[in-house]
Design a protein around this motif. Structure first.
Motif, PDB file in Angstrom:
ATOM      1  N   THR A  18       0.854  -1.184   0.000  1.00 55.88           N
ATOM      2  CA  THR A  18       0.000   0.000   0.000  1.00 55.88           C
ATOM      3  C   THR A  18       0.896   1.243   0.000  1.00 55.88           C
ATOM      4  N   PRO A  19       0.335   2.410  -0.320  1.00 58.24           N
ATOM      5  CA  PRO A  19       1.151   3.633  -0.261  1.00 58.24           C
ATOM      6  C   PRO A  19       1.772   3.850   1.123  1.00 58.24           C
ATOM      7  N   GLY A  20       1.026   3.575   2.178  1.00 60.16           N
ATOM      8  CA  GLY A  20       1.569   3.730   3.529  1.00 60.16           C
ATOM      9  C   GLY A  20       2.720   2.785   3.799  1.00 60.16           C
ATOM     10  N   GLN A  21       2.604   1.557   3.327  1.00 62.00           N
ATOM     11  CA  GLN A  21       3.685   0.582   3.493  1.00 62.00           C
ATOM     12  C   GLN A  21       4.930   1.020   2.721  1.00 62.00           C
ATOM     13  N   ALA A 113       5.154   6.632  13.456  1.00 61.44           N
ATOM     14  CA  ALA A 113       3.829   7.233  13.233  1.00 61.44           C
ATOM     15  C   ALA A 113       3.196   6.669  11.965  1.00 61.44           C
ATOM     16  N   TRP A 114       3.989   6.473  10.920  1.00 56.41           N
ATOM     17  CA  TRP A 114       3.475   5.880   9.688  1.00 56.41           C
ATOM     18  C   TRP A 114       3.058   4.433   9.900  1.00 56.41           C
ATOM     19  N   VAL A 115       3.821   3.701  10.698  1.00 52.59           N
ATOM     20  CA  VAL A 115       3.456   2.312  11.009  1.00 52.59           C
ATOM     21  C   VAL A 115       2.105   2.292  11.716  1.00 52.59           C
ATOM     22  N   ASP A 116       1.937   3.165  12.710  1.00 55.58           N
ATOM     23  CA  ASP A 116       0.668   3.232  13.441  1.00 55.58           C
ATOM     24  C   ASP A 116      -0.483   3.622  12.517  1.00 55.58           C
ATOM     25  N   GLN A 120      -3.874   1.454  11.525  1.00 57.96           N
ATOM     26  CA  GLN A 120      -5.242   1.978  11.656  1.00 57.96           C
ATOM     27  C   GLN A 120      -6.009   1.868  10.348  1.00 57.96           C
ATOM     28  N   VAL A 121      -5.345   2.161   9.260  1.00 60.49           N
ATOM     29  CA  VAL A 121      -5.985   2.048   7.947  1.00 60.49           C
ATOM     30  C   VAL A 121      -6.340   0.591   7.666  1.00 60.49           C
ATOM     31  N   ALA A 122      -5.405  -0.304   7.962  1.00 61.23           N
ATOM     32  CA  ALA A 122      -5.648  -1.733   7.729  1.00 61.23           C
ATOM     33  C   ALA A 122      -6.795  -2.231   8.603  1.00 61.23           C
ATOM     34  N   ALA A 123      -6.848  -1.784   9.851  1.00 58.33           N
ATOM     35  CA  ALA A 123      -7.926  -2.203  10.752  1.00 58.33           C
ATOM     36  C   ALA A 123      -9.270  -1.669  10.253  1.00 58.33           C
TER      37      ALA A 123
END
Length: 128
Positions: A18-21, A113-116, A120-123
């Motif tokens: 994902t973009p966040g990953q 912070a990005w990991v968190d 949250q997005v995944a949840a």
């Protein structure tokens, strides 16, 4: 053969992320190369390659900012990334690893912070 498999694995990981990953991966690389730069400088070795990688990653992070979504946050991050580039450049030219060490905790906080946020997005996606 191992190098080819490794490249294939990295390519596959990037394409399926994902973009966040992807942002977290960039921060992981930034931390890895920052530590390499510090280790090289402490050993009296050139750190130009590691510093160059750091600056390239920071540039990529800066380019990934979406000012149209969160202009104030992006402006603050962009200023922080500019500060990182200055620190990396000074560290390399002055051969001062402590200048890199100063920013590693900041990088680590942003990465976490990005990991968190990604969790949250995944949840939220899993609940939908």
């Amino acid at each position: 053969m191992n190098a080819r498999l490794s490249r294939a694995y990295v390519t596959s990981s990037v394409q399926s992320s994902t973009p966040g990953q992807l942002i977290v991966m960039l921060y992981d690389g930034l931390l890895r190369f920052s530590n390499e730069a510090v280790d090289s400088m402490r050993a009296g070795l050139p750190a130009a390659h590691s510093i160059d990688r750091c600056i390239r990653i920071v540039t990529e992070l800066n380019l990934s900012l979406k000012f149209e979504v969160a202009p104030q946050l992006c402006h603050q991050l962009s200023n922080l990334y500019e500060y990182y580039v200055v620190q990396y450049s000074k560290a390399m030219y002055q051969h001062k690893p402590e200048l890199v060490e100063e920013i590693v905790p900041l990088i680590t906080m942003l990465r976490d912070a990005w990991v968190d946020a990604e969790k949250q997005v995944a949840a939220g996606t899993a609940k939908s």
